[in-house]
Design a protein around this motif. Sequence first.
Motif, short mmCIF file in Angstrom:
data_model
loop_
_atom_site.label_atom_id
_atom_site.label_comp_id
_atom_site.label_asym_id
_atom_site.label_seq_id
_atom_site.Cartn_x
_atom_site.Cartn_y
_atom_site.Cartn_z
N VAL A 43 18.42 13.19 -52.19
CA VAL A 43 18.42 12.41 -50.94
C VAL A 43 17.01 12.34 -50.36
CG1 VAL A 43 19.29 12.35 -48.57
CG2 VAL A 43 20.85 12.86 -50.47
N SER A 44 16.29 13.45 -50.39
CA SER A 44 14.92 13.48 -49.83
C SER A 44 14.01 12.52 -50.57
CB SER A 44 14.35 14.90 -49.90
OG SER A 44 15.13 15.76 -49.12
N GLU A 45 14.07 12.56 -51.89
CA GLU A 45 13.21 11.67 -52.68
C GLU A 45 13.57 10.21 -52.45
OE1 GLU A 45 13.64 13.36 -56.59
OE2 GLU A 45 12.40 15.09 -56.05
N ARG A 46 14.85 9.93 -52.31
CA ARG A 46 15.28 8.55 -52.06
C ARG A 46 14.72 8.04 -50.73
NH1 ARG A 46 20.99 8.55 -51.14
NH2 ARG A 46 21.09 9.57 -53.17
N HIS A 47 14.60 8.93 -49.74
CA HIS A 47 14.11 8.52 -48.42
C HIS A 47 12.62 8.77 -48.23
CE1 HIS A 47 18.01 7.41 -46.78
NE2 HIS A 47 18.50 8.46 -47.41
N GLY A 48 11.95 9.27 -49.26
CA GLY A 48 10.51 9.46 -49.19
C GLY A 48 10.04 10.71 -48.47
N TYR A 49 10.91 11.67 -48.30
CA TYR A 49 10.51 12.93 -47.66
C TYR A 49 10.02 13.91 -48.73
CZ TYR A 49 12.90 11.47 -43.38
OH TYR A 49 13.28 10.81 -42.26
N LEU A 80 2.54 20.54 -26.84
CA LEU A 80 3.89 20.72 -26.31
C LEU A 80 4.22 19.63 -25.30
CD1 LEU A 80 3.83 24.57 -25.75
CD2 LEU A 80 4.92 23.32 -27.61
N PRO A 81 5.45 19.28 -25.14
CA PRO A 81 6.60 19.72 -25.91
C PRO A 81 6.61 19.05 -27.29
CG PRO A 81 7.28 18.05 -24.36
CD PRO A 81 5.82 18.31 -24.11
N THR A 82 7.32 19.66 -28.22
CA THR A 82 7.42 19.11 -29.56
C THR A 82 8.78 19.45 -30.15
OG1 THR A 82 6.29 18.94 -31.70
CG2 THR A 82 6.38 21.13 -30.70
N VAL A 83 9.10 18.79 -31.23
CA VAL A 83 10.35 19.06 -31.94
C VAL A 83 10.05 19.23 -33.41
CG1 VAL A 83 11.76 17.75 -30.29
CG2 VAL A 83 10.89 16.61 -32.34
N GLU A 84 11.00 19.83 -34.13
CA GLU A 84 10.93 19.87 -35.58
C GLU A 84 12.35 19.70 -36.12
OE1 GLU A 84 8.96 23.52 -36.63
OE2 GLU A 84 10.76 24.71 -36.35
N GLU A 85 12.41 19.10 -37.31
CA GLU A 85 13.71 18.83 -37.93
C GLU A 85 13.56 19.00 -39.43
OE1 GLU A 85 17.11 15.33 -37.89
OE2 GLU A 85 15.07 14.84 -37.25
N LEU A 86 14.49 19.73 -40.03
CA LEU A 86 14.46 19.96 -41.46
C LEU A 86 15.86 20.09 -42.02
CD1 LEU A 86 14.19 23.58 -42.38
CD2 LEU A 86 13.35 23.03 -40.12
N MET A 87 15.93 19.88 -43.32
CA MET A 87 17.13 20.17 -44.09
C MET A 87 16.71 21.26 -45.06
SD MET A 87 19.42 17.95 -42.97
CE MET A 87 20.71 17.87 -44.18
N VAL A 88 17.56 22.26 -45.24
CA VAL A 88 17.19 23.38 -46.11
C VAL A 88 18.44 23.99 -46.73
CG1 VAL A 88 17.24 25.10 -44.23
CG2 VAL A 88 15.80 25.50 -46.23
N THR A 89 18.28 24.49 -47.94
CA THR A 89 19.37 25.22 -48.59
C THR A 89 19.11 26.71 -48.43
OG1 THR A 89 18.31 25.32 -50.77
CG2 THR A 89 19.66 23.37 -50.29
N ALA A 90 20.16 27.45 -48.20
CA ALA A 90 20.05 28.90 -48.02
C ALA A 90 21.43 29.52 -48.22
CB ALA A 90 19.51 29.23 -46.62
N PRO A 91 21.47 30.85 -48.40
CA PRO A 91 22.76 31.52 -48.56
C PRO A 91 23.70 31.25 -47.38
CG PRO A 91 21.01 32.98 -49.24
CD PRO A 91 20.36 31.77 -48.62
N TYR A 92 24.99 31.29 -47.68
CA TYR A 92 26.05 30.98 -46.72
C TYR A 92 26.28 32.17 -45.78
CZ TYR A 92 30.74 29.56 -45.17
OH TYR A 92 31.81 29.19 -44.43
#
Length: 176
Positions: free
Chosen positions: A110-116, A138-150
């Motif tokens: 999905v990331s590669e498809r959207h250019g991230y 400031l102020p600022t935001v951050e946004e990520l998708m990540v895989t990690a243990p459940y």
Amino acid sequence: MDAHLDRMRAHPEIAGRVLRLEYTSASLNPQAKLFGRRSLLEQFDPGRGKDRPVLAAFKEELTCPWVLYHVRRILPVSKADPTRRGRPMRSVERVHVGRASAVGWRLRTVSERHGYPVEADERYGRVRTWMRRRESELPTVEELMVTAPYHVQNKQVPRFEREWRAASWRGVRRRD
């Protein structure tokens, strides 16, 4: 530190759980290292025989189900001191559960498809994509998708969505 590491080596199963907790935390927030600039995991060397049981226990801990997490943070200005950062607000949402390789593949695709750009920890399995990186001002935001243990629950303070919309309209850039 040496005495602490020796205690962990004496109890590799406990050390494996501690390393999994740190790894999960640092997956969702790369700045969350237990020892300042270095993580606890970085203290163990796979080339040292005495560290191998600890690292094996850690890898065993990673055989659990994994999750694709959506993480958003708002880093506001302090109300008491406008030159400092206020208390961050965070939203963590479980998006998909599966094997580490499967959720990692899904995020890469999905990331590669959207250019991230994609960051991958090939040794232990984490995959991370930043949709928004925090700015220095400031102020600022951050946004990520990540895989990690459940092991992380969905979390969000009640006013988060309203605050996110307001912070997102401040012209924070979408990509690196």
